[in-house]
Design an enzyme around this catalytic site. Structure first.
Site, PDB file in Angstrom:
ATOM      1  N   ASP A  37      30.272  51.283  65.237  1.00 40.43           N
ATOM      2  CA  ASP A  37      29.240  50.508  64.027  1.00 40.43           C
ATOM      3  C   ASP A  37      27.594  50.830  64.498  1.00 40.43           C
ATOM      4  O   ASP A  37      27.093  51.158  63.553  1.00 40.43           O
ATOM      5  CB  ASP A  37      29.482  49.069  64.176  1.00 40.43           C
ATOM      6  CG  ASP A  37      30.818  48.634  63.511  1.00 40.43           C
ATOM      7  OD1 ASP A  37      31.434  49.673  62.938  1.00 40.43           O
ATOM      8  OD2 ASP A  37      31.364  47.780  63.724  1.00 40.43           O
ATOM      9  N   SER A  82      58.898  72.935  46.373  1.00 43.30           N
ATOM     10  CA  SER A  82      59.815  71.946  46.994  1.00 43.30           C
ATOM     11  C   SER A  82      60.722  72.247  48.017  1.00 43.30           C
ATOM     12  O   SER A  82      60.734  73.439  48.513  1.00 43.30           O
ATOM     13  CB  SER A  82      60.308  70.974  45.768  1.00 43.30           C
ATOM     14  OG  SER A  82      61.204  71.786  45.174  1.00 43.30           O
ATOM     15  N   GLU A 116      59.817  69.162  61.866  1.00 40.17           N
ATOM     16  CA  GLU A 116      58.732  68.040  61.664  1.00 40.17           C
ATOM     17  C   GLU A 116      59.309  66.668  60.856  1.00 40.17           C
ATOM     18  O   GLU A 116      60.400  66.828  60.135  1.00 40.17           O
ATOM     19  CB  GLU A 116      57.711  68.599  60.738  1.00 40.17           C
ATOM     20  CG  GLU A 116      57.214  69.880  61.187  1.00 40.17           C
ATOM     21  CD  GLU A 116      56.301  70.440  60.139  1.00 40.17           C
ATOM     22  OE1 GLU A 116      56.140  69.955  59.000  1.00 40.17           O
ATOM     23  OE2 GLU A 116      55.793  71.670  60.548  1.00 40.17           O
ATOM     24  N   LYS A 118      59.643  64.515  57.606  1.00 39.86           N
ATOM     25  CA  LYS A 118      59.316  64.708  56.465  1.00 39.86           C
ATOM     26  C   LYS A 118      58.422  63.401  56.004  1.00 39.86           C
ATOM     27  O   LYS A 118      59.138  62.408  55.738  1.00 39.86           O
ATOM     28  CB  LYS A 118      60.415  64.942  55.605  1.00 39.86           C
ATOM     29  CG  LYS A 118      60.362  65.328  54.020  1.00 39.86           C
ATOM     30  CD  LYS A 118      61.387  65.539  53.558  1.00 39.86           C
ATOM     31  CE  LYS A 118      61.288  66.160  52.154  1.00 39.86           C
ATOM     32  NZ  LYS A 118      60.705  65.206  51.244  1.00 39.86           N
ATOM     33  N   ASP A 120      56.686  60.499  53.672  1.00 41.55           N
ATOM     34  CA  ASP A 120      57.081  59.996  52.425  1.00 41.55           C
ATOM     35  C   ASP A 120      56.061  59.514  51.947  1.00 41.55           C
ATOM     36  O   ASP A 120      55.478  58.418  52.064  1.00 41.55           O
ATOM     37  CB  ASP A 120      57.976  58.747  52.875  1.00 41.55           C
ATOM     38  CG  ASP A 120      58.856  58.514  51.287  1.00 41.55           C
ATOM     39  OD1 ASP A 120      58.744  59.232  50.480  1.00 41.55           O
ATOM     40  OD2 ASP A 120      59.390  57.296  51.596  1.00 41.55           O
ATOM     41  N   ARG A 139      50.000  67.525  43.708  1.00 40.98           N
ATOM     42  CA  ARG A 139      50.995  68.738  43.420  1.00 40.98           C
ATOM     43  C   ARG A 139      51.325  69.105  41.861  1.00 40.98           C
ATOM     44  O   ARG A 139      51.207  70.309  41.518  1.00 40.98           O
ATOM     45  CB  ARG A 139      52.289  68.428  44.037  1.00 40.98           C
ATOM     46  CG  ARG A 139      53.460  69.338  43.909  1.00 40.98           C
ATOM     47  CD  ARG A 139      54.639  69.100  44.532  1.00 40.98           C
ATOM     48  NE  ARG A 139      55.489  70.224  44.568  1.00 40.98           N
ATOM     49  CZ  ARG A 139      56.556  70.250  43.299  1.00 40.98           C
ATOM     50  NH1 ARG A 139      56.505  69.296  42.469  1.00 40.98           N
ATOM     51  NH2 ARG A 139      57.268  71.444  43.448  1.00 40.98           N
ATOM     52  N   TYR A 266      50.698  69.882  56.979  1.00 45.21           N
ATOM     53  CA  TYR A 266      51.753  70.472  57.654  1.00 45.21           C
ATOM     54  C   TYR A 266      51.954  71.828  57.047  1.00 45.21           C
ATOM     55  O   TYR A 266      52.924  72.465  57.541  1.00 45.21           O
ATOM     56  CB  TYR A 266      53.040  69.661  57.172  1.00 45.21           C
ATOM     57  CG  TYR A 266      53.397  69.296  55.809  1.00 45.21           C
ATOM     58  CD1 TYR A 266      52.910  67.834  55.440  1.00 45.21           C
ATOM     59  CD2 TYR A 266      53.854  70.389  55.051  1.00 45.21           C
ATOM     60  CE1 TYR A 266      53.168  67.778  54.065  1.00 45.21           C
ATOM     61  CE2 TYR A 266      53.831  69.819  53.454  1.00 45.21           C
ATOM     62  CZ  TYR A 266      53.565  68.595  53.264  1.00 45.21           C
ATOM     63  OH  TYR A 266      53.767  68.509  51.769  1.00 45.21           O
ATOM     64  N   LYS A 358      68.273  65.122  55.531  1.00 48.82           N
ATOM     65  CA  LYS A 358      68.503  63.765  55.245  1.00 48.82           C
ATOM     66  C   LYS A 358      69.840  62.916  55.639  1.00 48.82           C
ATOM     67  O   LYS A 358      70.712  63.895  55.764  1.00 48.82           O
ATOM     68  CB  LYS A 358      68.341  63.444  53.614  1.00 48.82           C
ATOM     69  CG  LYS A 358      66.878  63.942  53.255  1.00 48.82           C
ATOM     70  CD  LYS A 358      66.463  63.535  51.910  1.00 48.82           C
ATOM     71  CE  LYS A 358      65.156  64.080  51.404  1.00 48.82           C
ATOM     72  NZ  LYS A 358      64.991  63.421  50.056  1.00 48.82           N
ATOM     73  N   CYS A 452      80.798  21.830  51.608  1.00 50.24           N
ATOM     74  CA  CYS A 452      79.671  22.482  50.921  1.00 50.24           C
ATOM     75  C   CYS A 452      78.371  22.089  51.904  1.00 50.24           C
ATOM     76  O   CYS A 452      78.201  21.024  52.032  1.00 50.24           O
ATOM     77  CB  CYS A 452      79.559  22.073  49.515  1.00 50.24           C
ATOM     78  SG  CYS A 452      77.814  22.567  48.716  1.00 50.24           S
ATOM     79  N   CYS A 455      76.118  19.659  49.082  1.00 50.24           N
ATOM     80  CA  CYS A 455      76.608  18.194  48.529  1.00 50.24           C
ATOM     81  C   CYS A 455      77.802  17.728  49.335  1.00 50.24           C
ATOM     82  O   CYS A 455      78.261  16.433  49.235  1.00 50.24           O
ATOM     83  CB  CYS A 455      77.327  18.358  47.136  1.00 50.24           C
ATOM     84  SG  CYS A 455      78.850  19.133  47.055  1.00 50.24           S
ATOM     85  N   CYS A 470      82.534  25.643  45.675  1.00 49.56           N
ATOM     86  CA  CYS A 470      82.110  24.288  45.694  1.00 49.56           C
ATOM     87  C   CYS A 470      82.644  23.606  44.214  1.00 49.56           C
ATOM     88  O   CYS A 470      82.115  24.235  43.263  1.00 49.56           O
ATOM     89  CB  CYS A 470      80.610  24.126  46.023  1.00 49.56           C
ATOM     90  SG  CYS A 470      80.219  22.450  45.722  1.00 49.56           S
ATOM     91  N   CYS A 475      77.243  19.059  42.017  1.00 46.68           N
ATOM     92  CA  CYS A 475      76.493  19.695  43.404  1.00 46.68           C
ATOM     93  C   CYS A 475      75.296  20.075  42.809  1.00 46.68           C
ATOM     94  O   CYS A 475      74.946  20.936  41.972  1.00 46.68           O
ATOM     95  CB  CYS A 475      77.244  20.916  43.781  1.00 46.68           C
ATOM     96  SG  CYS A 475      76.300  21.814  45.160  1.00 46.68           S
TER      97      CYS A 475
HETATM   98  S1  IVH Z   1      57.079  72.014  53.779  1.00 46.62           S
HETATM   99  C1  IVH Z   1      57.734  75.103  50.964  1.00 46.62           C
HETATM  100  N1  IVH Z   1      56.717  69.798  55.431  1.00 46.62           N
HETATM  101  O1  IVH Z   1      58.426  66.898  51.073  1.00 46.62           O
HETATM  102  C2  IVH Z   1      57.864  74.220  51.976  1.00 46.62           C
HETATM  103  N2  IVH Z   1      57.070  69.129  53.170  1.00 46.62           N
HETATM  104  O2  IVH Z   1      60.933  67.606  49.244  1.00 46.62           O
HETATM  105  C3  IVH Z   1      56.797  73.081  51.713  1.00 46.62           C
HETATM  106  N3  IVH Z   1      57.040  66.859  52.692  1.00 46.62           N
HETATM  107  O3  IVH Z   1      56.849  68.223  48.160  1.00 46.62           O
HETATM  108  C4  IVH Z   1      57.045  71.901  52.169  1.00 46.62           C
HETATM  109  N4  IVH Z   1      56.630  66.190  54.733  1.00 46.62           N
HETATM  110  O4  IVH Z   1      55.413  66.994  49.757  1.00 46.62           O
HETATM  111  C5  IVH Z   1      56.810  70.202  54.291  1.00 46.62           C
HETATM  112  N5  IVH Z   1      56.649  68.253  57.013  1.00 46.62           N
HETATM  113  C6  IVH Z   1      56.730  68.621  55.879  1.00 46.62           C
HETATM  114  C7  IVH Z   1      56.591  67.647  54.779  1.00 46.62           C
HETATM  115  C8  IVH Z   1      56.728  68.082  53.443  1.00 46.62           C
HETATM  116  C9  IVH Z   1      56.638  65.832  53.667  1.00 46.62           C
HETATM  117  C10 IVH Z   1      57.143  66.772  51.185  1.00 46.62           C
HETATM  118  C11 IVH Z   1      56.492  67.718  50.666  1.00 46.62           C
HETATM  119  C12 IVH Z   1      57.404  68.386  49.443  1.00 46.62           C
HETATM  120  C13 IVH Z   1      58.569  67.584  49.791  1.00 46.62           C
HETATM  121  C14 IVH Z   1      59.611  68.286  49.421  1.00 46.62           C
END
Ligand code: IVH
Length: 720
Positions: A37, A82, A116, A118, A120, A139, A266, A358, A452, A455, A470, A475
């Site tokens: 700070d 995607s 890596e 994914k 969220d 996006r 990423y 997943k 119960c 009651c 019951c 009740c």
């Molecule tokens: S790579 C062409 N790496 O997941 C490959 N995507 O379902 C580009 N996401 O829209 C994606 N973590 O926003 C990549 N470690 C990761 C990610 C990742 C999250 C998301 C990304 C994409 C979605 C696809």
């Protein structure tokens, strides 16, 4: 302008950037908060003294403040693709086979993969020109996104300039600098699996760098934000992802600045002006990290020979998720070589060289602390699990249903067990099964209580039924639940009358049957704590207003078996008022479409009972509306949805499904359960699943809650 002031400011900026990077990105602060700070304030002071040295890249300029009217569109330099989903080990091996088929033999041998998390959150695309952050976009549809640069500038982990200086600047900070200690890489499983990249000492700054990342908030920050919003009676968000997305898309970046947004990058989309650009994904992560960009430490590199290990690692991704402070949506597996990525290319909008791993549904294991029973409005007694709180898909779960006695005994669920809990959409979480391998012998089998809990009357389980009841009509708990439902959204919708009031008024002896809701002792209530004049007036007026709701609402509120709000509306549409409905027999009731003998019999049985008839008479006597049809005209609501059929799916941002249904029906629309060619609109929210796919296949129009409301209100305002 004095040269010394300019150098001093620059070195302070470098120092602030360096320490912010350590704090936010490396999670390894070298200064105490107070020291930081002091440094930050010193920079602010100097900048105020020398306005001529102002810079938009100064770390003090993170407060936002720009208010946009709308977001500009930005065309991405490359499509933002995607990922295809895979579920489980078999899919992983099948993916590897596909890769091999597409590559010549000598390339197959060189395959390697990076795994890596994914993340969220919300995808963002960041542009750095000559080391300066110049543009950040959402996006969008993958081709064109929205320019959210001002909001992204407020995200503390996002460096406004790169590279972030290694040593935090040289000038006058010796007293503040602490020697860097090297944190060991976490969870090094096997020596052969790469868990950290080799450092890149002096990364060259690219003339153009476009990276892709995910903006997110941690679960703890999300919870804290929602708690404080709740205390202030402000809107809360459903999960960290919605919160992050909502915060980034605020038109007022000053508000974004106060949201605890974070970011991971990423993927590098474009490198320009670097002599020796990375040839693998793994090295590009190292490069991005060296430039000071936030790169998650959880990436792992596996060679093709280690593919079994890779699959095994993926199967444990829940462990990783449990350890991390932010939400994961699975794992991503990418082919490491960028040349191979290029060679493999894309199918449709998904790269062949990467997949999202997943597991079906949202599940988590946690401790079953206790089993309690709850009495519902029909007297059914349901066992409920009291769980050690656990985060499942962005929501903290501490309770789940156990359905009934047989469910528990058949699965041999014991108190103290570690159990697997599943949460799907907005339904009540359920306990799937115990994990007996984790028992230590202290777990206790459970039995349905014989009386119960409220009651004290003996509980009854009728022959051949799984439910326990019951059967005491008096009740108090049953009555509380009945009242709760009666005044609830699907029924009479009394604003300001919730579970708390239902409990209180029943407990105080103000309510013995549903009609008593309209005869509350207002003077006594006005003398009670927490019931000021205004509140009492509002509640009284809301109850008064509920009297004139169409009779279908009243019928719904009675809670007759199989008679929910749609059925109530169908039957009320066939009779002028409730007394005529009460006089109807099974045959005439079943004449309405959608009313079968089961529903008709249930209605006839209900109204055959003298106490129920007396209750209706009491309502009539108190001035509660008995007539049904023409309700909408009576309420003056326009009918923009007349003749249209809707299906609802997913979690909507503000309305529950029941509320959305009421909203549509009040405006003349019909709501059905499944998508077909006859469906006009699919109202879809978060986590919409198969219905959305089906709608897309059939070409059924998909609308959001917001669009629905616009259509619903538009007609009223004469805009459509
Ligand atoms: S790579 C062409 N790496 O997941 C490959 N995507 O379902 C580009 N996401 O829209 C994606 N973590 O926003 C990549 N470690 C990761 C990610 C990742 C999250 C998301 C990304 C994409 C979605 C696809």
């Amino acid at each position: 302008m004095t040269p010394s002031a300019s150098t001093h400011i620059e070195s302070l900026r470098a120092a602030v950037r360096y320490h912010q990077h350590r704090y936010y990105v490396l999670d390894d602060p070298a200064l105490s908060d107070a020291e930081f700070d002091a440094l930050f304030r010193e920079l602010q002071r100097l900048e105020a003294e020398h306005p001529e040295l102002a810079s938009p890249d100064s770390p003090t300029v993170r407060v936002g403040g720009l208010i946009a009217e709308r977001f500009e569109k930005v065309r991405h330099p490359a499509p933002i693709l995607s990922l295809a989903n895979v579920f489980g080990a078999e899919d992983m091996y099948a993916w590897r086979e596909r890769l091999r088929r597409l590559l010549p033999a000598e390339e197959q041998a060189k395959l390697a993969y990076v795994v890596e998390p994914k993340f969220d959150g919300l995808t963002v695309v960041l542009h750095y020109e000559n080391g300066r952050f110049v543009l950040g976009a959402t996006r969008g549809d993958g081709e064109v996104g929205e320019n959210i640069t001002p909001n992204l500038r407020t995200v503390r982990v996002l460096p406004l300039t790169i590279p972030v200086e290694e040593d935090g600047g040289e000038h006058g900070l010796q007293n503040l600098r602490i020697e860097e200690d090297v944190t060991p890489p976490i969870d090094t499983q096997r020596a052969s699996v790469s868990t950290t990249q080799s450092p890149i000492p002096n990364p060259q700054s690219p003339s153009l760098l476009v990276v892709r990342g995910e903006a997110y908030v941690t679960v703890a920050d999300f919870d804290a934000f929602n708690r404080s919003q709740e205390e202030q009676g402000e809107r809360t968000y459903a999960n960290p992802r919605n919160f992050a997305a909502g915060s980034l898309r605020l038109l007022d970046s000053g508000i974004s600045a106060r949201r605890p947004l974070r970011l991971w990058v990423y993927q590098a989309l474009i490198w320009e002006g670097v002599d020796d650009p990375p040839a693998t994904h793994w090295d590009s992560l190292a490069y991005l990290k060296a430039l000071g960009l936030p790169v998650a430490a959880e990436a792992r590199r596996f060679t093709d020979e280690q593919f079994d290990e890779l699959v095994d690692y993926l199967s444990h991704w829940h462990d990783l998720r449990a350890r991390l402070p932010y939400e994961l949506d699975g794992m991503v597996v990418k082919v490491d070589s960028l040349a191979q990525q290029e060679r493999l290319g894309f199918t449709g909008k998904d790269p062949r060289w990467a997949v999202a791993y997943k597991t079906g549904g949202e599940e988590a294991a946690t401790k079953l602390l206790d089993i309690t029973v709850k009495v519902g409005r029909t007297g059914v007694v349901t066992p409920n699990a009291v769980l050690e709180p656990v985060a499942i898909g962005g929501v903290t779960v501490s309770a789940a249903t156990l359905h009934n006695e047989d469910y528990i005994s058949e699965l041999d669920i014991r108190v103290g067990d570690t159990v697997l809990v599943k949460r799907a959409g907005d339904v009540i979480p359920k306990v799937l099964r115990p994990l007996p391998e984790l028992r230590d012998g202290s777990e206790q089998p459970w039995q349905m209580p014989s009386v119960c809990p409220v009651c004290g009357q003996a509980l009854v389980r009728p022959e051949g039924e799984v439910a326990t009841y019951c059967v005491n009509n008096a009740c108090p708990e049953q009555l509380v639940r009945k009242v709760e439902y009666f005044v609830g959204k699907a029924a009479l919708d009394v604003v300001g009358f919730g579970s708390r009031q239902a409990e209180l008024f029943v407990e105080q002896g103000f309510i013995h049957d549903l009609a008593d809701v309209f005869e509350l002792p207002w003077e006594t209530i006005a003398a009670m704590e927490g019931y000021g004049e205004k509140r009492v007036e509002n509640l009284r007026a809301a109850i008064e207003a509920a009297k004139s709701r169409p009779a279908a609402r009243l019928l719904t509120g009675l809670g007759i078996r199989f008679v929910g709000s749609s059925v109530a509306e169908i039957v009320m549409a066939a009779y002028p008022d409730l007394p005529s409905l009460m006089a109807a027999d099974v045959a005439s009731l079943s004449a309405s479409e959608g009313i079968g003998p089961k529903i008709a019999t249930s209605l006839v049985d209900f109204f055959a009972l003298q106490p129920n008839r007396a209750l209706i008479a009491k309502f009539a006597h108190l001035g509660v509306r008995m007539s049904g049809d023409a309700r909408v005209a009576a309420e003056g609501v326009a009918q923009p949805f007349a003749g249209l059929t809707f299906v609802i799916t997913g979690t909507l941002p503000t309305l529950s499904r029941e509320e959305a249904k009421v909203y549509i029906e009040e405006r003349g629309g019909k709501v059905t359960g499944s998508v077909s060619a006859k469906t006009d609109f699919l109202l879809a929210g978060e986590k919409a699943g198969s219905k959305l796919e089906k709608a897309e296949k059939l070409g059924v129009a998909v609308v959001s809650e917001e669009e629905l409301r616009r259509k619903g209100e538009g007609i009223v305002n004469g805009e459509l």
